[in-house]
Design a protein around this motif. Sequence first.
Motif, mmCIF file in Angstrom:
data_model
loop_
_atom_site.group_PDB
_atom_site.id
_atom_site.type_symbol
_atom_site.label_atom_id
_atom_site.label_comp_id
_atom_site.label_asym_id
_atom_site.label_seq_id
_atom_site.Cartn_x
_atom_site.Cartn_y
_atom_site.Cartn_z
ATOM 1 N N UNK A 163 0.984 -1.240 -0.096
ATOM 2 C CA UNK A 163 0.025 0.108 0.004
ATOM 3 C C UNK A 163 0.801 1.292 -0.023
ATOM 4 N N UNK A 164 1.923 1.653 0.894
ATOM 5 C CA UNK A 164 2.776 2.377 1.026
ATOM 6 C C UNK A 164 3.400 2.805 -0.343
ATOM 7 N N UNK A 165 4.128 1.696 -0.840
ATOM 8 C CA UNK A 165 4.687 2.013 -2.272
ATOM 9 C C UNK A 165 3.625 2.420 -3.247
ATOM 10 N N UNK A 166 2.404 1.794 -3.461
ATOM 11 C CA UNK A 166 1.572 2.283 -4.331
ATOM 12 C C UNK A 166 1.106 3.752 -4.129
ATOM 13 N N UNK A 167 0.900 4.095 -2.953
ATOM 14 C CA UNK A 167 0.255 5.453 -2.431
ATOM 15 C C UNK A 167 1.185 6.379 -2.599
ATOM 16 N N UNK A 168 2.553 6.284 -1.902
ATOM 17 C CA UNK A 168 3.566 7.417 -1.910
ATOM 18 C C UNK A 168 4.354 7.489 -3.202
#
Length: 620
Positions: A458-463
């Motif tokens: 999730x963090x990789x996709x969002x950030x």
Amino acid sequence: MGAYPHDHYSFPVITPPHVSTLRKIFNFLGCIAAFPFYWFIVAQLPYVITLDTILSILLAELNRFANERRRIKFYEQETCVRDKADPEKGEKSEKNEKFGLRTFTTPRFPSTSFLTSSPPRLPTTFRLQIMAAVVGWREDPSLFTRALESYKYASGCRFLLVGIDGDDAQDEEMMNVFNHVYPDNSMVLHLTEPLCEIAESVRGKVVAQQADSGHPVNEVECDMIALQHCIQLVKTILEQHKISFTGSDSIRQLCIRQPHMHKKGIMFSSFIFSLVIADILGIEFLWSSDSDTLVMPDSLERTVSAMAVDPTIGGASSGLTIHNHNETIVAELASTVYWGELYLTKSTPAATTTNDCQSGPCSVFRLAALPPILIPWYRQAIFGKRMIINEDRHLTTQLLSRGWRVVFASDVLAATDTPTTMARWLKQQVRWSRSTHAESLLQPKAYLMNHPFLFWCMAKREIGTVVCFVGIVYYFITSQKLIHIAVYDIALRIPIAIVYNFLRNPHRLSWQSLRWVLPGVFFFYIPLPALHCWALCTMTADGWGTTMRSSSELVKKDSTLTAWWETGFFVVWMGVVSGSIARVVSGYLALDSMHETVAVLLSTLIAAFWAWKVTIYKIS
């Protein structure tokens, strides 16, 4: 309840997997560690994009290995159950296996049930049995016909439920298709009021009663009372219509119609009917799909067999292909996106059985996991606003938040429809992205209950996408680089991903389609940063965006203001991207500031005009 046999099977009530306090602490610390780890990788390691691609490939292979291992274990257990139940059939099975034949069984169910306390018994047919629910609204008749006909050949599909969201004259077209495809052993029921509205009304009364009594409101109890009311109502409806599910005159296909609401509304009604019917038939798994999706003969059975053996797995989904890829160039490009990018993206978190999105066209649920989540799922609100566009993702989140695991059967395929114009494609992607943001950023409990890798993805996709958007805009305005991305890193990533998909993706593209793969990469990734950020800023927008495919819906045109609201970001973004490319080229050519400015302005205007032409001009 005289219409039903009293000795029917019942699906089990399974308590969600227990997640210990120690495990939650580990998950929490893993989420905290994800940020510095992500920063270290991005800032310090060379070829970070290529390394990420290689990691995704390894995880995709791990996911496929785990799925196949569960299938093997499942069929081994089923064989043991069959042999114990009937030794003669066991001997026949051994002979069959010598000749390469395979025999399946249905598992024995526990005696406890959410709907009934009837004692279970071993099914007489040794076969994995699944119920399918298909929902839609004003679908193209020919496509809907093909979709329904595909279930005639779906292995393991014992019962088909069709939900039509609409009871006006224009909605009779879908009902007529159902009657044409399934003229025998079928029936159509008309619901004068959607079950979701009935559930809301009952729940509201129970909440008021608890509040008036002076005791704290028990939300879980209110939800279950409302759900039980709907289940009892469905039982009464089936009995009043004298619908039988056994014997020579039994119903094997049922169509329900209700006043038009939205997809979430008809899904709720379909799920309630599915709970009741599956309990009568002793079916443990529900396949949920859309009216534009075609299933392969093995889609249902192989997806279910990837999860059936593990009682901690509450859901699964299969891979997707595009069946209308040859209609337009946009459809061809979209097909390669499903083939390459989405296959790897969904496989990555699924390696830890934390697939965060069971795709609407090809989802499977363990029916015993559904009752506690249906009311909370339907009543989801974000910042006080009810959500209706993220039905598939929020169902998955509800499972993950309760400790259920979710798998992605990447080696199984179903075929869905894709938008054939740029405007419709963008609106679909924005809708999906809004639901992604809502579930990724506003449902922290899911990360506490699951492997930290879910949070990492999730963090990789969002950030990552936001950083990319900010970096490009900053460069366009200032001609200064905020982030440094090596072109050779991107150039290396593309052939690696293409070669892997060519060798391992279960969807085999034709040689003609392969020419669209490289353009498809740019087709997907160039609009992605702006699409991602626009969806983030408009997360609570509840419009479906695209119209349905019936003739009455396709003729509708959006107003110019609506068209700008839905796809205007693409017009602006293409201008920014083109202007940024002009800056890069001007730097290589060593142009002076005046010529660079002219080049940037011309590139920006030309690209923005083209984007306006293919989106807003065509739909307004």
